[in-house]
Design a protein around this motif. Structure first.
Motif, PDB file in Angstrom:
ATOM      1  N   HIS A   8      -0.811   3.851   1.231  1.00  8.30           N
ATOM      2  CA  HIS A   8       0.398   4.678   1.362  1.00  8.30           C
ATOM      3  C   HIS A   8       1.528   4.166   0.462  1.00  8.30           C
ATOM      4  O   HIS A   8       2.648   4.664   0.537  1.00  8.30           O
ATOM      5  CB  HIS A   8       0.860   4.731   2.817  1.00  8.30           C
ATOM      6  N   VAL A   9       1.231   3.198  -0.405  1.00  6.30           N
ATOM      7  CA  VAL A   9       2.210   2.676  -1.369  1.00  6.30           C
ATOM      8  C   VAL A   9       1.879   3.250  -2.736  1.00  6.30           C
ATOM      9  O   VAL A   9       0.764   3.060  -3.243  1.00  6.30           O
ATOM     10  CB  VAL A   9       2.175   1.135  -1.416  1.00  6.30           C
ATOM     11  N   VAL A  10       2.823   3.969  -3.349  1.00  9.84           N
ATOM     12  CA  VAL A  10       2.555   4.624  -4.630  1.00  9.84           C
ATOM     13  C   VAL A  10       3.705   4.376  -5.598  1.00  9.84           C
ATOM     14  O   VAL A  10       4.820   4.027  -5.200  1.00  9.84           O
ATOM     15  CB  VAL A  10       2.359   6.157  -4.465  1.00  9.84           C
ATOM     16  N   SER A  11       3.423   4.548  -6.865  1.00  7.14           N
ATOM     17  CA  SER A  11       4.471   4.462  -7.874  1.00  7.14           C
ATOM     18  C   SER A  11       5.241   5.772  -7.919  1.00  7.14           C
ATOM     19  O   SER A  11       4.762   6.803  -7.428  1.00  7.14           O
ATOM     20  CB  SER A  11       3.855   4.195  -9.253  1.00  7.14           C
ATOM     21  N   TYR A  12       6.430   5.734  -8.517  1.00  3.79           N
ATOM     22  CA  TYR A  12       7.213   6.975  -8.607  1.00  3.79           C
ATOM     23  C   TYR A  12       6.498   7.999  -9.483  1.00  3.79           C
ATOM     24  O   TYR A  12       6.625   9.202  -9.266  1.00  3.79           O
ATOM     25  CB  TYR A  12       8.627   6.695  -9.122  1.00  3.79           C
ATOM     26  N   GLU A  13       5.727   7.537 -10.454  1.00  2.04           N
ATOM     27  CA  GLU A  13       4.977   8.479 -11.300  1.00  2.04           C
ATOM     28  C   GLU A  13       3.991   9.289 -10.468  1.00  2.04           C
ATOM     29  O   GLU A  13       3.884  10.504 -10.619  1.00  2.04           O
ATOM     30  CB  GLU A  13       4.236   7.710 -12.395  1.00  2.04           C
ATOM     31  N   ASP A  14       3.264   8.603  -9.598  1.00  5.33           N
ATOM     32  CA  ASP A  14       2.305   9.299  -8.724  1.00  5.33           C
ATOM     33  C   ASP A  14       3.026  10.211  -7.743  1.00  5.33           C
ATOM     34  O   ASP A  14       2.559  11.319  -7.457  1.00  5.33           O
ATOM     35  CB  ASP A  14       1.461   8.277  -7.953  1.00  5.33           C
ATOM     36  N   ALA A  15       4.168   9.757  -7.230  1.00  3.88           N
ATOM     37  CA  ALA A  15       4.926  10.570  -6.263  1.00  3.88           C
ATOM     38  C   ALA A  15       5.412  11.859  -6.900  1.00  3.88           C
ATOM     39  O   ALA A  15       5.322  12.940  -6.304  1.00  3.88           O
ATOM     40  CB  ALA A  15       6.111   9.772  -5.719  1.00  3.88           C
ATOM     41  N   LEU A  16       5.921  11.762  -8.135  1.00  4.31           N
ATOM     42  CA  LEU A  16       6.433  12.948  -8.816  1.00  4.31           C
ATOM     43  C   LEU A  16       5.309  13.882  -9.249  1.00  4.31           C
ATOM     44  O   LEU A  16       5.458  15.098  -9.243  1.00  4.31           O
ATOM     45  CB  LEU A  16       7.268  12.541 -10.029  1.00  4.31           C
ATOM     46  N   ARG A  17       4.187  13.305  -9.627  1.00  6.30           N
ATOM     47  CA  ARG A  17       3.077  14.136 -10.097  1.00  6.30           C
ATOM     48  C   ARG A  17       2.310  14.784  -8.948  1.00  6.30           C
ATOM     49  O   ARG A  17       1.958  15.964  -9.013  1.00  6.30           O
ATOM     50  CB  ARG A  17       2.119  13.277 -10.931  1.00  6.30           C
ATOM     51  N   ASP A  18       2.049  14.031  -7.898  1.00  3.49           N
ATOM     52  CA  ASP A  18       1.160  14.491  -6.835  1.00  3.49           C
ATOM     53  C   ASP A  18       1.879  14.879  -5.549  1.00  3.49           C
ATOM     54  O   ASP A  18       1.276  15.430  -4.646  1.00  3.49           O
ATOM     55  CB  ASP A  18       0.144  13.388  -6.502  1.00  3.49           C
TER      56      ASP A  18
END
Length: 221
Positions: A8-18
């Protein structure tokens, strides 16, 4: 940090993309990227809705023919909107939104406050991540639990290791790490490293664009 490898820990890139699934979110890092990521979590993906909300908040008129002029590049698919109370932005030191232009920072931070986003500054230490909770040491030295069904990391960026020591020869942000720079150098192709690939301490679109324009002028035959 213990727990950083949890799913459940993600980078901001993954958060914005997915997108980020429903639930509470802790955003580690309260600079320009952290502020924009928090806004992404609580604002509508519909540009017309955002424009209407902006106009109402600041008592200005937004011409209808301007709305939608800029393409919406972030997909609404998988994007879950939540109330500001479900989002916490954390920062060790400095101002929230630091790095955003001085004339627009107050707007960027103001929209989070209007939405009810919780902002915690002066974090002494990020202790550990557990399912549902991010543990920190606050500015008073107390161990504090922050609700976090999801954790989005907007901190700790580094320049691409593939361009270490490279001073010449245009690599866009994000592609240098794939080995493009060394390949171009080996082939004798002129290039320049620009944007976050060159310096990730403050990812700045204005600086990156300026560097790219200068590179094109320099490299153009």
């Amino acid at each position: 940090m213990p727990g950083a490898e949890l799913p459940h820990v993600v980078s901001y890139e993954d958060a914005l993309r997915d997108g980020v699934p429903p639930g509470t979110v802790a955003v580690i890092g309260g600079g320009g990227i952290g502020v924009d990521t928090a806004a992404f979590l609580v604002e509508s993906p519909d540009e017309a809705v955002r424009a209407a909300e902006f106009a109402a908040r600041w008592d200005v008129t937004v011409a209808d023919d301007l709305v939608g002029d800029v393409p919406q590049r972030l997909p609404a698919v998988g994007r879950t909107l939540r109330t500001g109370a479900d989002v916490t932005v954390l920062r060790r030191s400095g101002k929230f939104g630091q790095g955003i232009g001085i004339t627009s920072r107050w707007v960027a931070v103001g929209r989070l406050r209007d939405a009810g986003v919780r902002m915690i500054g002066g974090v002494q230490e990020y202790l550990r991540i557990e399912p549902g909770t991010l543990w920190i040491r606050d500015e008073d030295g107390r161990e504090t639990a922050v609700p976090a069904d999801h954790v989005v990391v907007c901190a700790g960026q580094e320049r691409s290791p593939a361009v270490e020591g490279v001073t010449e020869g245009v690599v866009a942000e994000g592609v240098a790490g794939a080995g493009l720079a060394p390949g171009l150098a080996a082939a004798g192709v002129p290039y320049a490293v620009v944007g976050g690939a060159r310096d990730a301490r403050s990812v700045d679109a204005v600086r990156a664009t300026s560097e790219a324009i200068d590179a094109v002028r320099t490299l153009a035959p």
